[in-house]
Design a protein around this motif. Structure first.
Motif, PDB file in Angstrom:
ATOM      1  N   LEU A  68       0.848  -1.193   0.000  1.00  0.00           N
ATOM      2  CA  LEU A  68       0.000   0.000   0.000  1.00  0.00           C
ATOM      3  C   LEU A  68       0.880   1.238   0.000  1.00  0.00           C
ATOM      4  N   GLU A  69       0.543   2.197  -0.856  1.00  0.00           N
ATOM      5  CA  GLU A  69       1.263   3.476  -0.919  1.00  0.00           C
ATOM      6  C   GLU A  69       0.261   4.608  -0.810  1.00  0.00           C
ATOM      7  N   LEU A  70       0.549   5.567   0.067  1.00  0.00           N
ATOM      8  CA  LEU A  70      -0.324   6.707   0.310  1.00  0.00           C
ATOM      9  C   LEU A  70       0.240   7.956  -0.357  1.00  0.00           C
ATOM     10  N   PHE A  71      -0.593   8.989  -0.421  1.00  0.00           N
ATOM     11  CA  PHE A  71      -0.166  10.275  -0.956  1.00  0.00           C
ATOM     12  C   PHE A  71       0.584  11.058   0.118  1.00  0.00           C
ATOM     13  N   PRO A  72       1.535  11.890  -0.288  1.00  0.00           N
ATOM     14  CA  PRO A  72       2.216  12.735   0.709  1.00  0.00           C
ATOM     15  C   PRO A  72       1.236  13.713   1.332  1.00  0.00           C
ATOM     16  N   SER A  73       1.477  14.023   2.598  1.00  0.00           N
ATOM     17  CA  SER A  73       0.532  14.847   3.345  1.00  0.00           C
ATOM     18  C   SER A  73       0.535  16.295   2.873  1.00  0.00           C
ATOM     19  N   GLY A  74       1.697  16.849   2.531  1.00  0.00           N
ATOM     20  CA  GLY A  74       1.775  18.245   2.131  1.00  0.00           C
ATOM     21  C   GLY A  74       1.845  19.207   3.293  1.00  0.00           C
ATOM     22  N   THR A  75       1.780  18.725   4.527  1.00  0.00           N
ATOM     23  CA  THR A  75       1.880  19.596   5.697  1.00  0.00           C
ATOM     24  C   THR A  75       3.286  19.523   6.273  1.00  0.00           C
ATOM     25  N   ARG A  96     -19.771 -10.205   6.999  1.00  0.00           N
ATOM     26  CA  ARG A  96     -18.984 -10.327   8.234  1.00  0.00           C
ATOM     27  C   ARG A  96     -17.490 -10.213   7.916  1.00  0.00           C
ATOM     28  N   PHE A  97     -16.898  -9.088   8.297  1.00  0.00           N
ATOM     29  CA  PHE A  97     -15.466  -8.843   8.102  1.00  0.00           C
ATOM     30  C   PHE A  97     -14.737  -9.028   9.418  1.00  0.00           C
ATOM     31  N   GLN A  98     -13.512  -9.525   9.329  1.00  0.00           N
ATOM     32  CA  GLN A  98     -12.682  -9.775  10.501  1.00  0.00           C
ATOM     33  C   GLN A  98     -11.381  -8.993  10.369  1.00  0.00           C
ATOM     34  N   LEU A  99     -11.019  -8.291  11.445  1.00  0.00           N
ATOM     35  CA  LEU A  99      -9.783  -7.504  11.454  1.00  0.00           C
ATOM     36  C   LEU A  99      -8.585  -8.442  11.551  1.00  0.00           C
ATOM     37  N   VAL A 100      -7.630  -8.272  10.600  1.00  0.00           N
ATOM     38  CA  VAL A 100      -6.458  -9.138  10.569  1.00  0.00           C
ATOM     39  C   VAL A 100      -5.157  -8.373  10.738  1.00  0.00           C
ATOM     40  N   SER A 101      -5.178  -7.042  10.652  1.00  0.00           N
ATOM     41  CA  SER A 101      -3.952  -6.273  10.853  1.00  0.00           C
ATOM     42  C   SER A 101      -4.287  -4.802  11.002  1.00  0.00           C
ATOM     43  N   ARG A 102      -3.339  -4.081  11.623  1.00  0.00           N
ATOM     44  CA  ARG A 102      -3.487  -2.644  11.841  1.00  0.00           C
ATOM     45  C   ARG A 102      -2.099  -2.022  11.850  1.00  0.00           C
ATOM     46  N   SER A 103      -2.000  -0.815  11.300  1.00  0.00           N
ATOM     47  CA  SER A 103      -0.711  -0.121  11.256  1.00  0.00           C
ATOM     48  C   SER A 103      -0.937   1.370  11.421  1.00  0.00           C
ATOM     49  N   ASP A 104      -0.201   1.981  12.347  1.00  0.00           N
ATOM     50  CA  ASP A 104      -0.250   3.430  12.570  1.00  0.00           C
ATOM     51  C   ASP A 104       0.943   4.069  11.874  1.00  0.00           C
ATOM     52  N   LEU A 105       0.656   4.995  10.976  1.00  0.00           N
ATOM     53  CA  LEU A 105       1.687   5.648  10.172  1.00  0.00           C
ATOM     54  C   LEU A 105       1.841   7.098  10.610  1.00  0.00           C
ATOM     55  N   GLN A 106       3.085   7.554  10.643  1.00  0.00           N
ATOM     56  CA  GLN A 106       3.378   8.950  10.956  1.00  0.00           C
ATOM     57  C   GLN A 106       3.791   9.693   9.680  1.00  0.00           C
ATOM     58  N   GLU A 107       5.011   9.452   9.246  1.00  0.00           N
ATOM     59  CA  GLU A 107       5.502  10.062   8.015  1.00  0.00           C
ATOM     60  C   GLU A 107       5.708   9.026   6.918  1.00  0.00           C
ATOM     61  N   GLU A 108       5.428   7.765   7.203  1.00  0.00           N
ATOM     62  CA  GLU A 108       5.616   6.715   6.195  1.00  0.00           C
ATOM     63  C   GLU A 108       4.537   6.824   5.121  1.00  0.00           C
ATOM     64  N   LEU A 109       4.950   6.591   3.894  1.00  0.00           N
ATOM     65  CA  LEU A 109       4.027   6.604   2.765  1.00  0.00           C
ATOM     66  C   LEU A 109       3.756   5.207   2.226  1.00  0.00           C
ATOM     67  N   ARG A 110       4.604   4.247   2.540  1.00  0.00           N
ATOM     68  CA  ARG A 110       4.445   2.876   2.053  1.00  0.00           C
ATOM     69  C   ARG A 110       4.403   1.929   3.244  1.00  0.00           C
ATOM     70  N   VAL A 111       3.497   0.964   3.165  1.00  0.00           N
ATOM     71  CA  VAL A 111       3.365  -0.046   4.196  1.00  0.00           C
ATOM     72  C   VAL A 111       3.128  -1.381   3.514  1.00  0.00           C
ATOM     73  N   CYS A 112       3.715  -2.431   4.073  1.00  0.00           N
ATOM     74  CA  CYS A 112       3.635  -3.780   3.513  1.00  0.00           C
ATOM     75  C   CYS A 112       3.089  -4.712   4.588  1.00  0.00           C
ATOM     76  N   PHE A 113       1.933  -5.331   4.326  1.00  0.00           N
ATOM     77  CA  PHE A 113       1.325  -6.293   5.238  1.00  0.00           C
ATOM     78  C   PHE A 113       1.678  -7.712   4.760  1.00  0.00           C
ATOM     79  N   LEU A 114       2.385  -8.458   5.594  1.00  0.00           N
ATOM     80  CA  LEU A 114       2.906  -9.768   5.216  1.00  0.00           C
ATOM     81  C   LEU A 114       2.160 -10.868   5.946  1.00  0.00           C
TER      82      LEU A 114
END
Length: 481
Positions: A68-75, A96-114
């Motif tokens: 997953l890649e996010l857009f830069p914040s610009g702030t 019925r959806f089940q939560l399988v992962s969670r990630s808190d991002l600060q300045e990161e733009l890319r995250v990889c769920f393995l």
């Protein structure tokens, strides 16, 4: 190799629970168009979390990895934060959806769920390519829930100072063991055909168009933080963010539809005389240098003037000015030269003006002058038609206000209207003397009309002493100044 189910030939569907911004629909994440995929998915600027992006696979799959890649914040750095949650559903109804992962991002733009428990098998025995080194790694939790997944949901429960959207998405998975053999054959065939097309494209590179360097990477600071396109005229906001002038004007138009004053797109603070956007000439110089290095094909933004190079209008203006100066010079020499033969004078006069006949060899300056003359004649015809329409509308008004060929008598000394019988003044300020208008548009006073009313019951008949027009009592109208 494990499949990327976000490719268009796998027919994965996607939907979002919020309104998408123009040109940044959620379907861009799965589009076969490279330009659309580069734009990514964004929400409208006035929407807020939570955001749910749900992918539905044609068959049940076993998850391997999610990039997953996010857009830069610009702030300002350190002020943006975002939480990403991954949910899965094994039922085809997608309830019925089940939560399988969670990630808190600060300045990161890319995250990889393995998925650490994933093991590839035939007919896709190879693992996907390694993720990027700067991507944040996060494991998927539930081992049993990652098998036979029919729906995958990416949720953003809250964010602060971030652009709500996804720049790029890749879901690496393989068909589950419960997948029918017929569906497995279709997926394998689609994958093989895609690999063949990719190899064919790589084997036959396009012909070079010249000594143009197209492999120069575009820095992230050169891209508009909202549209992710190369900025043409960068402006620096009071919040310190650089944004393209065209994007800022479009944002102001949308804000005006809601009755809001021009404000900062990232902070919402209205602009003032001491806090307003300013041009960024240093960044503009760097962008222009990059555009010159990459050429017309190196930059793929829709608002980039290099994509469709246009000739400078200064040359056209200079050509028109030169042609007009030459025309005036020829007119002057033709008027002062008395010994010039008639034929040569006619040739000079003809050469001073563009010919109206179709001449393919005619110079561009003459074409430009002809265009100006045609536009002037069009404006003249338009003005005449407006005058005709105004006159037609005025003819429908009462006779004392409509234009007429005959006018009432006007005293030359005072400039006021007078009665055609007694020559008394009929001023707009004399409210005590009523005025009447005859059919011929001449005016008469009330006492003169009463004097000419017959004593018996005969119909009133008045003859204008100025033009001799006869009128009955029904044709005489009261004039109200």
């Amino acid at each position: 190799m494990v499949l990327n189910l976000c490719l268009p030939h796998f027919h994965t569907s996607v939907q979002c629970n919020k309104l998408c911004a123009d040109g940044h629909d959620v379907s861009n994440l799965l589009s076969g168009d490279a330009i659309a995929r580069r734009r990514g998915f964004k929400l409208e600027y006035f929407l807020r979390p939570p955001v749910h992006v749900t992918l539905s696979f044609p068959v049940c799959v076993d998850l391997c990895r999610l990039d997953l890649e996010l857009f830069p914040s610009g702030t300002d750095p350190g002020r943006s934060s975002c939480r990403i949650e991954i949910l899965v559903c094994s039922d085809r109804d997608g309830v019925r959806f089940q939560l399988v992962s969670r990630s808190d991002l600060q300045e990161e733009l890319r995250v990889c769920f393995l998925n650490p428990a994933f093991k590839p098998r035939d007919p896709f025995p190879d693992l996907p390519p390694a993720p990027e080194s700067e991507a944040k790694a996060q494991n998927l939790w539930s081992r049993g829930s990652l098998v036979s997944v029919a729906h995958l949901r990416i949720s953003v429960p809250f964010s602060k100072g971030c652009v709500l959207g996804i720049k790029s998405l890749s879901v690496w998975a393989s068909p589950s063991r419960s997948c029918p053999a017929s569906e497995l054959e279709k997926i394998l065939e689609a994958h093989v055909n895609s690999v063949k097309r990719t190899n064919h494209t790589i084997a036959v590179p396009p012909k070079p168009t010249g000594n143009i360097t197209t492999d120069i990477p575009i820095p992230e600071e050169f891209l508009d933080p909202l549209t992710q396109e190369l900025m043409v005229f960068p402006m620096i906001l009071p919040s310190g963010v650089n944004i393209d002038n065209s994007t800022l004007e479009e944002y102001w138009k949308r804000e005006a539809t809601w009755g809001r004053l021009p404000n900062d797109p990232f902070t919402g603070v209205p602009f003032s005389q001491s806090s307003k956007p300013l041009p960024n000439p240093l960044l503009k110089t760097r962008i222009d240098r990059l555009a010159l290095q990459t050429g017309c094909t190196g930059v793929g933004s829709r608002n980039n003037p290099l994509a469709n190079p246009q000739p400078s209008r200064l040359a056209e203006v200079k050509t028109v000015a030169d042609s007009r100066r030459n025309t005036e010079t020829l007119r002057f020499h033709g008027s002062v030269s008395g010994s010039t033969p008639r034929g040569s004078a006619k040739r000079k006069y003809d050469s001073s003006f563009p010919s109206t006949s179709a001449d393919p060899g005619r110079s561009p300056s003459r074409k430009t002058l002809q265009t100006h003359s045609e536009s002037d004649s069009h404006e003249r015809r338009l003005a005449d038609s407006l005058d005709q329409a105004l006159n037609a509308a005025l003819h429908g008004l009462p006779v004392f206000t409509s234009p007429s060929k005959t006018s009432s008598r006007v005293d030359a000394s005072t400039g006021q209207h007078t009665c055609v019988f007694c020559s008394c003044s009929l001023s707009v300020y004399s409210s005590g003397v009523p005025a009447y208008a005859l059919p011929c548009a001449h005016l008469t006073c009330g006492p003169c009309v009463r004097q000419r009313r017959p004593c018996d019951s005969q119909t009133l008949k008045i003859t204008c002493p100025t033009c001799g027009t006869s009128a009955s009592g029904g044709d005489v109208t009261r004039v109200h100044h």
